[in-house]
Design an enzyme around this catalytic site. Structure first.
Site, short mmCIF file in Angstrom:
data_model
loop_
_atom_site.label_atom_id
_atom_site.label_comp_id
_atom_site.label_asym_id
_atom_site.label_seq_id
_atom_site.Cartn_x
_atom_site.Cartn_y
_atom_site.Cartn_z
N ARG A 6 0.82 -1.21 0.00
CA ARG A 6 0.00 0.00 0.00
C ARG A 6 0.85 1.26 0.00
O ARG A 6 0.42 2.31 -0.48
CB ARG A 6 -0.95 0.02 1.20
CG ARG A 6 -0.24 0.08 2.55
CD ARG A 6 -1.22 0.32 3.68
NE ARG A 6 -0.60 0.14 4.99
CZ ARG A 6 -0.96 0.79 6.07
NH1 ARG A 6 -1.94 1.67 6.03
NH2 ARG A 6 -0.36 0.55 7.23
N SER A 33 -4.98 5.59 5.53
CA SER A 33 -4.64 4.17 5.47
C SER A 33 -4.25 3.73 4.07
O SER A 33 -3.35 2.90 3.89
CB SER A 33 -5.82 3.33 5.97
OG SER A 33 -6.08 3.60 7.34
N GLU A 54 -18.75 4.18 -0.87
CA GLU A 54 -17.96 3.51 -1.90
C GLU A 54 -18.65 3.48 -3.26
O GLU A 54 -18.00 3.58 -4.30
CB GLU A 54 -17.62 2.08 -1.45
CG GLU A 54 -16.63 2.00 -0.31
CD GLU A 54 -17.27 2.22 1.06
OE1 GLU A 54 -16.53 2.26 2.06
OE2 GLU A 54 -18.52 2.34 1.12
N PHE A 79 -14.45 -3.31 1.03
CA PHE A 79 -15.47 -2.31 0.70
C PHE A 79 -15.30 -1.77 -0.72
O PHE A 79 -16.28 -1.49 -1.40
CB PHE A 79 -15.39 -1.14 1.70
CG PHE A 79 -15.44 -1.58 3.13
CD1 PHE A 79 -16.50 -2.34 3.61
CD2 PHE A 79 -14.42 -1.24 4.01
CE1 PHE A 79 -16.54 -2.76 4.93
CE2 PHE A 79 -14.45 -1.66 5.33
CZ PHE A 79 -15.51 -2.41 5.80
N HIS A 105 -5.41 -3.15 2.19
CA HIS A 105 -5.86 -3.96 3.33
C HIS A 105 -6.62 -5.21 2.87
O HIS A 105 -7.67 -5.55 3.41
CB HIS A 105 -6.72 -3.12 4.28
CG HIS A 105 -5.96 -2.05 4.98
ND1 HIS A 105 -5.37 -0.99 4.31
CD2 HIS A 105 -5.68 -1.86 6.30
CE1 HIS A 105 -4.76 -0.21 5.18
NE2 HIS A 105 -4.92 -0.72 6.39
N ASP A 113 -8.34 -6.28 12.70
CA ASP A 113 -9.65 -5.75 12.27
C ASP A 113 -10.67 -6.87 12.08
O ASP A 113 -11.87 -6.62 12.07
CB ASP A 113 -9.51 -4.96 10.97
CG ASP A 113 -8.79 -3.64 11.18
OD1 ASP A 113 -8.58 -3.26 12.35
OD2 ASP A 113 -8.43 -2.98 10.19
#
Length: 308
Positions: A6, A33, A54, A79, A105, A113
């Site tokens: 990322r 993030s 989204e 998402f 992620h 999470d």
């Protein structure tokens, strides 16, 4: 030095704009993030944060793409693919828009999470859509290359990015083409075909197996769609057995793509390692070990396959 895939996102977008590319990014309230925040800090007029929406993110990205820009979307993988799948299907893919879906992620290495945030179906969701390419980079350098490839190749892309730092596999400046698979360790006894975080674990497993006299080949299948058919078939033909490993469901992911190809072109046994259900909370290392996706588990599976 270990870096998360990322981390390549915002940094590469900045470089692309510096090189004259008309790049924009749209995020859904996760700019810190996903690292699109760094891109927005450098170029405030090129980042749109739509909030926790989204489906709207995909709509805005599609509208911007229709003005001639190349547009990247952020969010978390669960998402950024699942919640807005219909918009990606009907707006982006059906129209062949220059929208690059690059959420972060992905997989169980999201860690604490838990299951709600651990995307394990995203590769399957994306590869089934017509006209979209699917890339799963294995380290920071290949993530930079994948994002750059997406930016410079017309049409929809899915680039799967992760949270955890990964060992360096490729040198800085690494480049690739669409339909890319690479033999990162040559061998003859079995071909371990991996993508994403599992490439490093496959290499570590191969080192362990080599001490026992087992010569495992490791293939980085970065391009899940389209597949690098010639590299995959050549490796399978040479080794005679294939084990696929992915941080994703075994249903519809990279392993399924490889098995489908080899079922048509190369009749060899294919075994798949991956997830079969939901994840849970824990550290990345704990979860990979628990679900049998770390290097020791890969080595154990190879021994089982070769003993049959």
């Amino acid at each position: 030095m270990a870096k998360a895939t990322r981390a390549a996102f915002g940094e590469t977008l900045i470089k692309l704009v510096e090189e004259g590319r008309d790049i924009m990014a749209v995020d859904a309230d996760l700019c810190g993030s996903t690292t699109t925040g760094a891109f927005g800090k450098a170029y405030p007029d090129r980042l749109v944060d739509v909030g926790i929406a989204e489906q709207n993110m995909i709509g805005v990205a599609s509208g911007l793409a229709l003005t001639g820009r190349t547009v990247f979307t952020g969010s978390f993988a669960v998402f950024g693919t699942g919640r807005c799948w219909e918009q990606i299907r009907n707006t982006v893919c059906d129209s062949g828009l220059d929208v690059k879906i690059c959420p972060t992620h992905a997989g169980i290495t999201v860690g604490p999470d838990g299951a709600t945030h651990q995307a394990l179906e995203d590769i399957a969701l994306m590869r089934v859509l017509p006209g979209i390419r699917v890339l799963v980079p294995a380290d920071y350098a290949s993530a930079c290359a994948a994002i750059r490839l997406a930016a410079t190749t017309p049409g929809p892309f899915y680039v799967r990015l992760g949270r955890e730092p990964l060992p360096e596999i490729y040198d800085d400046g690494f480049t690739c083409d669409v339909a890319f698979a690479n033999v990162v360790r040559a061998g003859t006894d079995i071909a371990i075909m991996a993508c994403g975080v599992e490439v490093a674990h496959a290499l570590k497993a191969a080192e362990e197996l080599a001490r026992e006299g087992i010569d495992a080949e490791v293939v980085d299948v970065m391009s899940v769609k389209p597949l690098d058919e010639e590299t995959i078939v050549a490796s399978a033909s040479k080794c005679g057995r294939v084990l696929t490993v992915e941080e994703h469901s075994v249903y519809g992911g990279m392993g399924s793509a490889v098995a489908e190809l080899l079922g048509e072109r190369c009749s060899v046994p294919v075994m798949r390692m991956g997830m079969t259900g939901f994840g849970q909370s824990g550290t990345a290392a704990e979860l990979l070990a628990y679900y049998g996706l770390d290097a020791p588990a890969i080595a154990r599976r190879v021994r089982e396959v070769l003993a049959k």
